[in-house]
Design a protein around this motif. Structure first.
Motif, PDB file in Angstrom:
ATOM      1  N   PRO A   5       0.824  -1.211   0.000  1.00 29.54           N
ATOM      2  CA  PRO A   5       0.000   0.000   0.000  1.00 29.54           C
ATOM      3  C   PRO A   5       0.859   1.262   0.000  1.00 29.54           C
ATOM      4  CG  PRO A   5      -0.817  -1.584   1.600  1.00 29.54           C
ATOM      5  CD  PRO A   5       0.481  -2.117   1.106  1.00 29.54           C
ATOM      6  N   SER A   6       0.339   2.321  -0.615  1.00 30.71           N
ATOM      7  CA  SER A   6       1.066   3.582  -0.696  1.00 30.71           C
ATOM      8  C   SER A   6       1.017   4.316   0.635  1.00 30.71           C
ATOM      9  CB  SER A   6       0.480   4.454  -1.803  1.00 30.71           C
ATOM     10  OG  SER A   6       0.656   3.833  -3.062  1.00 30.71           O
ATOM     11  N   ALA A   7       1.900   5.301   0.759  1.00 33.28           N
ATOM     12  CA  ALA A   7       2.069   5.981   2.041  1.00 33.28           C
ATOM     13  C   ALA A   7       0.985   7.005   2.318  1.00 33.28           C
ATOM     14  CB  ALA A   7       3.442   6.652   2.093  1.00 33.28           C
ATOM     15  N   THR A   8       0.362   7.547   1.277  1.00 32.44           N
ATOM     16  CA  THR A   8      -0.615   8.616   1.474  1.00 32.44           C
ATOM     17  C   THR A   8      -1.945   8.255   0.836  1.00 32.44           C
ATOM     18  OG1 THR A   8      -0.100   9.831  -0.562  1.00 32.44           O
ATOM     19  CG2 THR A   8       1.273  10.292   1.386  1.00 32.44           C
ATOM     20  N   LEU A   9      -2.993   8.889   1.340  1.00 31.01           N
ATOM     21  CA  LEU A   9      -4.314   8.674   0.760  1.00 31.01           C
ATOM     22  C   LEU A   9      -4.359   9.176  -0.675  1.00 31.01           C
ATOM     23  CD1 LEU A   9      -7.276   7.803   1.176  1.00 31.01           C
ATOM     24  CD2 LEU A   9      -7.745  10.146   1.943  1.00 31.01           C
ATOM     25  N   ALA A  10      -3.716  10.298  -0.960  1.00 32.25           N
ATOM     26  CA  ALA A  10      -3.722  10.846  -2.322  1.00 32.25           C
ATOM     27  C   ALA A  10      -3.140   9.849  -3.315  1.00 32.25           C
ATOM     28  CB  ALA A  10      -2.948  12.158  -2.358  1.00 32.25           C
ATOM     29  N   GLN A  11      -2.052   9.186  -2.944  1.00 31.29           N
ATOM     30  CA  GLN A  11      -1.444   8.201  -3.839  1.00 31.29           C
ATOM     31  C   GLN A  11      -2.380   7.023  -4.081  1.00 31.29           C
ATOM     32  OE1 GLN A  11       2.128   7.720  -1.423  1.00 31.29           O
ATOM     33  NE2 GLN A  11       3.388   8.499  -3.089  1.00 31.29           N
ATOM     34  N   GLU A  12      -3.045   6.561  -3.032  1.00 32.78           N
ATOM     35  CA  GLU A  12      -3.961   5.422  -3.215  1.00 32.78           C
ATOM     36  C   GLU A  12      -5.183   5.822  -4.032  1.00 32.78           C
ATOM     37  OE1 GLU A  12      -3.320   2.001  -0.241  1.00 32.78           O
ATOM     38  OE2 GLU A  12      -4.278   3.613   0.901  1.00 32.78           O
ATOM     39  N   LEU A  13      -5.633   7.059  -3.897  1.00 32.33           N
ATOM     40  CA  LEU A  13      -6.743   7.528  -4.722  1.00 32.33           C
ATOM     41  C   LEU A  13      -6.301   7.685  -6.178  1.00 32.33           C
ATOM     42  CD1 LEU A  13      -8.416  10.140  -2.343  1.00 32.33           C
ATOM     43  CD2 LEU A  13      -9.179   7.814  -2.864  1.00 32.33           C
ATOM     44  N   ASP A  14      -5.058   8.091  -6.395  1.00 30.71           N
ATOM     45  CA  ASP A  14      -4.531   8.148  -7.760  1.00 30.71           C
ATOM     46  C   ASP A  14      -4.539   6.762  -8.397  1.00 30.71           C
ATOM     47  OD1 ASP A  14      -4.078  10.866  -7.575  1.00 30.71           O
ATOM     48  OD2 ASP A  14      -1.933  10.667  -7.120  1.00 30.71           O
ATOM     49  N   GLU A  15      -4.165   5.751  -7.623  1.00 27.73           N
ATOM     50  CA  GLU A  15      -4.161   4.375  -8.140  1.00 27.73           C
ATOM     51  C   GLU A  15      -5.578   3.908  -8.439  1.00 27.73           C
ATOM     52  OE1 GLU A  15      -2.163   2.690  -4.857  1.00 27.73           O
ATOM     53  OE2 GLU A  15      -0.307   3.766  -5.315  1.00 27.73           O
ATOM     54  N   LEU A  16      -6.527   4.348  -7.624  1.00 28.64           N
ATOM     55  CA  LEU A  16      -7.923   4.002  -7.883  1.00 28.64           C
ATOM     56  C   LEU A  16      -8.400   4.643  -9.180  1.00 28.64           C
ATOM     57  CD1 LEU A  16     -10.269   2.450  -6.579  1.00 28.64           C
ATOM     58  CD2 LEU A  16     -10.925   4.568  -5.429  1.00 28.64           C
ATOM     59  N   ASP A  17      -7.925   5.859  -9.455  1.00 24.93           N
ATOM     60  CA  ASP A  17      -8.301   6.548 -10.694  1.00 24.93           C
ATOM     61  C   ASP A  17      -7.785   5.827 -11.928  1.00 24.93           C
ATOM     62  OD1 ASP A  17      -9.688   8.522  -9.390  1.00 24.93           O
ATOM     63  OD2 ASP A  17      -8.028   9.973  -9.383  1.00 24.93           O
ATOM     64  N   GLN A  18      -6.758   5.006 -11.765  1.00 29.15           N
ATOM     65  CA  GLN A  18      -6.191   4.291 -12.906  1.00 29.15           C
ATOM     66  C   GLN A  18      -7.036   3.095 -13.340  1.00 29.15           C
ATOM     67  OE1 GLN A  18      -2.181   3.315 -11.730  1.00 29.15           O
ATOM     68  NE2 GLN A  18      -1.628   5.458 -11.386  1.00 29.15           N
ATOM     69  N   LEU A  19      -8.009   2.699 -12.525  1.00 30.65           N
ATOM     70  CA  LEU A  19      -8.910   1.612 -12.922  1.00 30.65           C
ATOM     71  C   LEU A  19      -9.711   2.024 -14.148  1.00 30.65           C
ATOM     72  CD1 LEU A  19     -10.479   0.425  -9.531  1.00 30.65           C
ATOM     73  CD2 LEU A  19      -8.921  -0.875 -10.967  1.00 30.65           C
ATOM     74  N   ASP A  20      -9.918   1.091 -15.053  1.00 28.14           N
ATOM     75  CA  ASP A  20     -10.812   1.392 -16.172  1.00 28.14           C
ATOM     76  C   ASP A  20     -12.244   1.438 -15.666  1.00 28.14           C
ATOM     77  OD1 ASP A  20     -12.206  -1.401 -16.794  1.00 28.14           O
ATOM     78  OD2 ASP A  20     -10.082  -1.795 -16.386  1.00 28.14           O
TER      79      ASP A  20
END
Length: 371
Positions: free
Chosen positions: A82-97
Motif C-alpha cells: 500500500p502507498s504511504a498517502t491517501l492521495a497516492q492510493e486515490l490516484d491508483e484508484l483513478d487508474q482503474l478502467d
C-alpha cells in the motif's frame, strides 16, 4: 466456512504486510456508520460526528453502503505494498478502467449479485444488463438505486464524487486520526514481516489472528480466514500481479476483511493487537464448542459449583448425584471448550471454571459473528 486463499506456488516474498490509509479511512467510516460494532471507539465517534459539517454528513449517508455492512473492493489497496498517502492510493484508484470500477461499485450495491447477463454483457453498454443491475439495486433501497443510476450514466462523475468525498473526510477528521494510528500500524506490519522472514509464514499468520491459519497438503497451500462467509480466491491469477497483502487496522476491530473477488489481488485487513485490547474470541469452532457445552442443564449445574471453588471429579459426582463417568464426560466438553482450569494435587485433579472466559462469552460471540 471461511475464506480460502490459494497460495500454491506463490514465492514467500510476494506476501507483504503494510498499512493503507485508504483501508484505514474506510474502516473509520464504517465505525461512524455502525458505532454499536465498536463500543471502544464511542468517544471518538461522538467527538468526530459532532464536528462534521451538515453537507459532509449528508454525503456520507449517501455513500455509506460502500462501507457499512461490508467493504467495497475499491476501498482496499490495489498495489502489492500500500502507498504511504491517501492521495497516492486515490490516484491508483483513478487508474482503474471504468468497467472494473463500475463492476466493483455495483457489486457492493447489489449485495453480491452477479452483474453480467448470461452472455457476459456489461451494464455500461447493454440495455438489458443495465435494467437488471438497476432492478437489483432498487431492491436494496432508493439510495442504492440512485447511486447505480448515476454510476451507469456517468461513471467518471461518480468516481470524481467519491474521490472528493474521501478527500473531504481526510481534511475533516482522518488526517489527525491517521497521524495518530500510523506509527502503531507500521510497527505491527514490521513485526509480522520479521516473523515471516526469520521464522515462518505460519508464525506470522498466528500473530495476525487466531482466525487465520495455514493449511498444507499434497493438493497445495492455502490460507484460511475463519469467518462466517464462504468463498475462495487465488493469490496467483491471470492478469493480476501475484501476491497477497495483509493490512493492519486500528479502527477495524473486531472485523477481519478479506477481498476475494476474481481479478483483484487478495487483501486481508486484520485488527492490530494493543495493550488496551484483550485477545480476540478465537475461532468460530471454539465459539460453537462453548455455546454447545453450556447448552446442557447438567453442565450448567456443574458450572455453578466450579465457578465458586475447585473440585475433583469424585467430589462433583457425590455432590450432584451423578456417576464419575457422567461427570467426566461433562468436564471433557467444558475442557474442549477451554472453559476450565486444572490443578493437580498428587493423584487428584481439581477443576475450576475459568470465569474470565465465561464473562467474555457474550462479547466474544458478538465479535465472532461480526468478524
Amino acid at each position: 466456512m471461511g475464506v480460502q486463499i490459494d497460495i500454491t506456488g506463490l514465492p514467500q516474498e510476494r506476501i507483504v504486510f503494510g498499512p493503507s490509509p485508504l483501508a484505514e479511512l474506510s474502516a473509520a467510516l464504517h465505525v461512524l456508520s455502525e458505532p454499536a460494532h465498536h463500543p471502544g471507539a464511542h468517544g471518538w465517534v461522538t467527538t468526530t460526528a459532532a464536528a462534521l459539517k451538515p453537507d459532509l454528513q449528508s454525503r456520507l449517508v449517501e455513500a455509506e453502503f460502500l462501507w457499512r455492512s461490508t467493504r467495497s473492493d475499491i476501498l482496499l489497496p490495489r498495489r502489492p505494498m500500500p502507498s504511504a498517502t491517501l492521495a497516492q492510493e486515490l490516484d491508483e484508484l483513478d487508474q482503474l478502467d471504468d468497467q472494473t470500477f463500475v463492476d466493483a461499485a455495483l457489486e457492493i450495491n447489489t449485495a453480491g449479485c452477479e452483474l453480467r447477463t448470461a452472455g457476459g454483457r456489461s451494464p455500461l453498454v447493454d440495455a438489458a444488463a443495465r435494467d437488471a443491475a438497476l432492478e437489483r439495486a432498487s431492491a436494496r433501497g432508493p439510495r442504492q438505486r440512485d447511486f447505480a443510476h448515476h454510476l451507469l450514466t456517468d461513471p467518471g462523475g461518480v468516481r470524481a464524487w467519491i474521490r472528493r468525498l474521501l478527500e473531504d473526510c481526510e481534511q475533516a477528521f482522518f488526517a489527525d486520526a491517521w497521524e495518530r494510528v500510523r506509527p502503531q500500524l507500521a510497527a505491527d506490519a514490521r513485526e509480522k514481516t520479521d516473523l515471516l522472514r526469520h521464522r515462518s509464514l505460519g508464525d506470522a499468520l498466528r500473530a495476525v489472528s487466531p482466525a487465520v491459519a495455514l493449511e498444507e497438503d499434497p493438493r497445495g497451500r492455502r490460507i484460511t480466514v475463519d469467518t462466517l462467509a464462504h468463498a475462495r480466491t487465488d493469490a496467483v491469477q491471470p492478469g493480476v500481479e501475484p501476491g497477497l497483502t495483509f493490512v493492519p487496522t486500528a479502527f477495524g476491530r473486531p472485523h477481519l476483511i478479506v477481498r476475494h473477488a476474481p481479478g483483484w489481488r487478495p487483501v486481508v485487513e486484520y485488527p492490530v493487537a494493543t495493550a488496551e485490547l484483550r485477545p480476540g474470541p478465537g475461532t468460530s469452532e471454539l465459539m460453537e464448542k462453548r455455546l454447545t457445552a453450556l447448552a446442557h442443564p447438567a453442565r450448567i449445574r456443574l458450572c455453578w459449583a466450579l465457578a465458586r471453588a475447585p473440585y475433583t471429579t469424585t467430589e462433583l459426582a457425590k455432590g450432584f448425584g451423578m456417576t464419575a463417568a457422567e461427570v467426566s464426560r461433562h468436564l471433557k466438553a467444558l475442557r474442549q471448550a477451554e472453559m476450565l482450569t486444572t490443578r493437580r494435587h498428587g493423584r487428584y485433579v481439581q477443576y475450576q471454571l475459568d470465569v474470565t472466559v465465561v464473562a467474555r462469552l457474550g462479547s466474544d460471540f458478538l465479535e465472532s459473528i461480526l468478524r
